[in-house]
Every structure is written in structure tokens, then in C-alpha cells.
Scaffold this motif. Structure first.
Motif, PDB file in Angstrom:
ATOM      1  N   GLY A 187      17.026 -50.003 -10.496  1.00 19.64           N
ATOM      2  CA  GLY A 187      18.457 -49.784 -10.671  1.00 19.64           C
ATOM      3  C   GLY A 187      19.060 -49.009  -9.506  1.00 19.64           C
ATOM      4  N   GLN A 211      19.285 -51.259  -6.471  1.00 15.72           N
ATOM      5  CA  GLN A 211      20.388 -52.202  -6.514  1.00 15.72           C
ATOM      6  C   GLN A 211      21.718 -51.508  -6.238  1.00 15.72           C
ATOM      7  N   THR A 259      21.412 -58.191 -11.862  1.00 17.97           N
ATOM      8  CA  THR A 259      20.664 -57.406 -12.855  1.00 17.97           C
ATOM      9  C   THR A 259      19.459 -58.148 -13.425  1.00 17.97           C
ATOM     10  N   ILE A 291      20.023 -51.729 -16.351  1.00 15.91           N
ATOM     11  CA  ILE A 291      21.079 -52.710 -16.123  1.00 15.91           C
ATOM     12  C   ILE A 291      22.453 -52.056 -16.139  1.00 15.91           C
ATOM     13  N   THR A 306      25.822 -64.224 -13.104  1.00 16.77           N
ATOM     14  CA  THR A 306      25.141 -63.318 -14.034  1.00 16.77           C
ATOM     15  C   THR A 306      25.051 -63.912 -15.428  1.00 16.77           C
ATOM     16  N   GLU A 314      25.134 -61.595 -17.839  1.00 14.67           N
ATOM     17  CA  GLU A 314      25.652 -60.455 -18.603  1.00 14.67           C
ATOM     18  C   GLU A 314      27.029 -60.798 -19.166  1.00 14.67           C
TER      19      GLU A 314
END
Lengths: 230, 243
Positions: B141, B144, B165, B173, B194, B196
Motif C-alpha cells: 500500500g 502504491q 489495488t 486497499i 479497477t 473497486e
């Protein structure tokens, strides 16, 4: 055989063997490794460039160099280069290339073939995402290679490059065919002059053995440190 | 800002990765691209800054055509930030140097200028104290977030996120998504591949659904989540939202 082993002949020859011989051997090794690495990296980049012609030329060069015995290349180069130089420059006589320059050029060209294969493996060991990330940031091909790919390839391959340099260190003794006074050459000259072949050749072998052993040990240490870093 | 028109891409002669894709991202718009794996969404976003070549169609960014051989691609890419699934930080450089490299070499900023910018951005993603570390010393994390800061350091006009993610452990995330949500709310132009859907429903303006290389649906967020018109999008949504 060892009953009349004369240590003193070795002692007396030490300054000559090390100041003249070993200095030459180490200089030739270091310069050849450096030149071979630079030239070899360029060949590796050519092979991976994606331009078919460049890749082909580099590939043929590497295969050619790796298919010839080194001693032959040294020999041929020493006798051919003056004539090639004459032909290129249009001079009336073969140009004079000293034994050192000739052997250095030979070793650089020869080692470049081996170093290029190591660097090629190193470059291929870098995941494709790395150059992609560099390009996405706006770095051009040259910058991507220089700042992102090659430093990592070099670091990954450092143990192998150093091992190859140790081999190169031993191979430099082949310049004896040009009657150059490298370490082995120096030992050999003393041996012939004083009729002490056994002492001098055993001593020379011992020196090569110790240096290479210590260097190999150093490389292994380095390897385990790199492994920890990853 | 980003115009994609009739883009097709083939791998080899037989496999078509993208089929006649047309869409656009307006300035300050956030567009989420979703779809099953292998649907071509990552390929599409990589085509936008020409990391992947394509054979047919046109893509332009801020009016500059990426598939024009005369385009200065490095200069164009420098203006578009990209964040990758696997972070792709440069492992041989410290975090701070990861942020400075392109600023200095591409934008020609002085080292001090680049450092100031880098440290401001590290502060923003909450990683100031890790500046001197190497990427491998950070969690996924954190890496990123550094990657996002690295892209932002170039003052991009748009940001591309390629599954930012997907390679992260679940507990990491949200820290990444939080940074992205902030960015979206500040008005950054974003194209985000994504899964998400929470992120999509929070900040996306539009959602694009891709399947088998085609853009099956390209709708306003409320329309997409309310009543997707295509069967395939409905099936996909029911699968990923059912848990």
C-alpha cells in the motif's frame, strides 16, 4: 625434486615479478574488463534493440568471438592489426601497434562477447514493467536504459561479471605468445635465465591460485549480501 | 482531454484484444473502466499513453495524437501520470529519488526544486518519514502511494490507473483509494481500471464496462449502477456485488 628447492631465486625475483609482471597483468585485466563491459553492454543493447539488422550483426559477432580460441585471436590480432591499419590508413608500411595496445584491444573485443551475454541476461532479468514505468514518466529510451534498466541489470549480474573478470585475470597469461612480460611472463623469464623452472612455475601457480581464491571468496560474500538486499 | 476513437488492436494475426473501442474522458472527469479479466481494459489504458501499440483507430490526449509517428512520445507521456498494478517503483533508488528522477531528467528541474516537490508530495500521501528508504522496505500500500506521488510529481494533466489495488492485500486497499478519492475531488482528470465498485460509486462520473475487447457499456454512473442495459454488465455486476 624438492631436495634442492631454491627459495632464494623466488625472493630475488619478487620485485621484478610483481612490479613489472603483476602490474601489467592487473592493468590489462582492469582495462579489459572495463572496456569489455562497456563494449559488451552496447552489444547486448544491440541484440535486444528490436532492429533485426543490428541484432543480427551483434549476434554474429558474439558467436564468432566465442567460437575462436583466445590464444589464436591474440596471435592473429597482433600480426594482422598492423596490416589492417596500413590498409585503412593507406600508409606505405604496416602501422606499428605495441604489444600492450594490441593485447588490450584483443581482450576488450574478446571479453565483450562474454560480457555482452551476461549483460543481456541481466537486462532480460528486469521485468517489463520497469521500462514501462520509466517510459510512462517520460524518460526516453536512452534515459530508461541508463537510469532504470542498466543499473539494475548491472547490480543483478555483478557476481557473474566479477567471476568472468577472475577468468579474464587468468586468461591474460596467454599474452606470453607475444613475449610480453606479464606476471607469468616475468616468472618464465627468470625461470629460463636461472634454470629454475620448477620453483618459478610452482610459485607463479601459487600466486594465481591465492589471488583467484580470495577473489572468488569475495564474490560469494557479495552474492549473499545482494541476496539479502532483495 | 482523452479521445479514443475506433481503436482496434491485434496480438499476432488471430487474437483481437480490442475491437473498435470509442470513448473519451473530459477534463476533470473520472472514468472507471471495469470488466472481467481478459476483457482488454488494461490493454486499452496502456494504449492511451502508447505503452501498447494499436493497429487501427486514433487516440489523442489534449489534442495531440499518440499514434502519430511525429509525436514526441516521451514529452507527451511526461504530461500523463500512470500508476501500475505492480507499482513498478525503481528498486535501486530511494523513495525520494524515485520521485526526483523524471523531474530532473525529463522536466529539467533543479535537484532542489525536485526535492521540494517530492517531499511535499510524500507528505501528502503520508510517507514523508520513508523518504530515505528503498521500495522493498515498504508495504504494498505504501509503495502504491509512492507510485501515485511519483506520477503527480510531474504535474500531470491526467492520470491513468491500471488496476492500482489488484495486487494489494485487502487491508491496504483503502489507504490507496483514499489518495485517489482526494485526487478525484480536487478535479484531476482520471481514467481508472479497477474492480473497486465502491470507489466507482463514490467518485466516478462515468463507468465503462468492457468484455472481450469491446466497450459494451459506457454510461453515467447512476445509470450504470441503477440499470445496466446489457446482459453482460448485469451479470458482471451481480457477480462482484453479491458478496
Amino acid at each position: 625434486m624438492f631436495s634442492n628447492f631454491d627459495f632464494d631465486v623466488i625472493r630475488r625475483a619478487l620485485p621484478y615479478m610483481f612490479y613489472e609482471g603483476m602490474t601489467f597483468t592487473i592493468t590489462l585485466t582492469a582495462l579489459s574488463a572495463l572496456g569489455g563491459l562497456i563494449f559488451g553492454t552496447m552489444i547486448a543493447l544491440m541484440r535486444l534493440s528490436g532492429y533485426r539488422l543490428l541484432a543480427r550483426v551483434a549476434g554474429v559477432y558474439v558467436d564468432f568471438m566465442r567460437s575462436l580460441p583466445l590464444v589464436l585471436v591474440i596471435f592473429w590480432f597482433y600480426f594482422l592489426v598492423p596490416y589492417i591499419g596500413q590498409w585503412l590508413t593507406g600508409a606505405s608500411r604496416p602501422i606499428h601497434v605495441g604489444a600492450f595496445a594490441s593485447s588490450l584491444i584483443t581482450f576488450i573485443m574478446f571479453e565483450a562477447a562474454y560480457f555482452s551475454e551476461i549483460m543481456r541476461a541481466g537486462i532480460q532479468s528486469i521485468s517489463k514493467g520497469q521500462p514501462a514505468a520509466a517510459q510512462a514518466l517520460g524518460l526516453n529510451y536512452r534515459q530508461t536504459m541508463r537510469y532504470v534498466v542498466l543499473p539494475q541489470a548491472f547490480r543483478n549480474m555483478l557476481p557473474v561479471l566479477l567471476t568472468q573478470t577472475i577468468v579474464l585475470f587468468q586468461d591474460t597469461s596467454l599474452v606470453y605468445v607475444l613475449s610480453i612480460t606479464d606476471f607469468l611472463g616475468a616468472a618464465s623469464k627468470v625461470a629460463q635465465r636461472d634454470g629454475r623452472l620448477v620453483e618459478m612455475y610452482i610459485f607463479a601457480a601459487l600466486v594465481y591460485f591465492v589471488i583467484c581464491c580470495v577473489a572468488s571468496f569475495g564474490v560469494r560474500q557479495l552474492q549473499s549480501r545482494i541476496a539479502v538486499m532483495r | 482531454m482523452i479521445e479514443i476513437s475506433h481503436v482496434s488492436k491485434w496480438y499476432g494475426a488471430s487474437f483481437q484484444a480490442l475491437k473498435d473501442c470509442t470513448t473519451s474522458v473530459a477534463k476533470a472527469e473520472v472514468v472507471v473502466v471495469c470488466g472481467p479479466s481478459g476483457s482488454g481494459k488494461s490493454t486499452l489504458i496502456k494504449c492511451v499513453n502508447a505503452l501498447e501499440p494499436f493497429q487501427k483507430g486514433d487516440i489523442s490526449i489534449d489534442g495531440i495524437k499518440v499514434n502519430d509517428p511525429k509525436t514526441n512520445l516521451p514529452a507527451l507521456r511526461a504530461r500523463v501520470g500512470m500508476v501500475f498494478q505492480h507499482f513498478e517503483l525503481f528498486p535501486h533508488l530511494r523513495i525520494i529519488d524515485n520521485l526526483c528522477l523524471a523531474q530532473e531528467k525529463v522536466l529539467g528541474r533543479s535537484h532542489d526544486e525536485a526535492m521540494a516537490k517530492a517531499s511535499k508530495l510524500l507528505d501528502r500521501v503520508g510517507l514523508q518519514e520513508h523518504a530515505q528508504k528503498f521500495p522493498a522496505q515498504l508495504s504494498g500500500g505504501q509503495q502504491q502511494r509512492v507510485a501515485i506521488a511519483r506520477a503527480l510529481a510531474m504535474d500531470p494533466i491526467a492520470m491513468l490507473f491500471d488496476e492500482p489495488t489488484s495486487a494489494l492485500d485487502p487491508e491496504m486497499i483503502s489507504e490507496v483509494l483514499d489518495v485517489m478519492v482526494d485526487l478525484a475531488r480536487e478535479g484531476m482528470t482520471m481514467m481508472v481500471v479497477t474492480h473497486e465498485m465502491g470507489f466507482a460509486s463514490k467518485v466516478a462520473n462515468r463507468v465503462i464496462f468492457m468484455d472481450r475487447g469491446e466497450i459494451v457499456e459506457d454510461a453515467q454512473k447512476t445509470d450504470f449502477f441503477g440499470k445496466p442495459r446489457s446482459d453482460r454488465a448485469q451479470k458482471f455486476l451481480s457477480k462482484i456485488l453479491s458478496h
